[in-house]
Scaffold this motif. Structure first.
Motif, short mmCIF file in Angstrom:
data_model
loop_
_atom_site.label_atom_id
_atom_site.label_comp_id
_atom_site.label_asym_id
_atom_site.label_seq_id
_atom_site.Cartn_x
_atom_site.Cartn_y
_atom_site.Cartn_z
N VAL A 190 0.84 -1.21 0.00
CA VAL A 190 0.00 0.00 0.00
C VAL A 190 0.87 1.25 0.00
O VAL A 190 0.63 2.19 -0.77
N VAL A 191 1.89 1.27 0.83
CA VAL A 191 2.78 2.42 0.91
C VAL A 191 3.49 2.63 -0.43
O VAL A 191 3.58 3.76 -0.93
N ASP A 192 3.97 1.55 -1.03
CA ASP A 192 4.63 1.65 -2.33
C ASP A 192 3.67 2.16 -3.40
O ASP A 192 4.02 3.04 -4.19
N LEU A 193 2.47 1.65 -3.40
CA LEU A 193 1.47 2.11 -4.37
C LEU A 193 1.14 3.59 -4.17
O LEU A 193 1.04 4.35 -5.15
N MET A 194 1.00 4.00 -2.93
CA MET A 194 0.73 5.42 -2.66
C MET A 194 1.87 6.29 -3.16
O MET A 194 1.63 7.36 -3.75
#
Length: 103
Positions: A4-8
């Motif tokens: 999720v952090v990478d996608l954000m």
């Protein structure tokens, strides 16, 4: 969580953006406004299969925004659709099962 952090990061979205997201920059469309785009995005076969359901949604909710519908209203539409489904003698299932399974 790392995904999720990478996608954000890839999308340029911060945690603060999510907190501030309640301040929408554009209004949520109505069912009547969004349905032409939904139909254009689907196959001809899907339009044929779902046209009746979409027409029922438009009849009941056409002027409502997509975020105006509560779960209880969705259940009410399903009950209404079941109650108004046409049962034909050529139906593939007893009691018009195909129409009822669409919801």
């Amino acid at each position: 969580m790392a995904i999720v952090v990478d996608l954000m990061k890839r999308m340029g979205v911060t945690a603060q953006d999510l907190v501030d997201s309640h301040e929408m920059t554009r209004p949520v469309p109505t069912f009547a406004e969004i349905m032409p785009a939904v139909q254009d995005a689907t196959t001809v076969a899907s339009v044929m299969a779902w046209r009746s359901a979409w027409n029922k949604m438009l009849q009941k909710w056409g002027k409502l925004r997509l975020d105006d519908i509560s779960p209880a209203q969705a259940q009410g539409l399903i009950a209404w659709a079941h109650g108004t489904a046409q049962v034909r003698r050529t139906s593939s299932a007893p009691g018009g099962g195909a129409a009822l399974k669409m919801y």
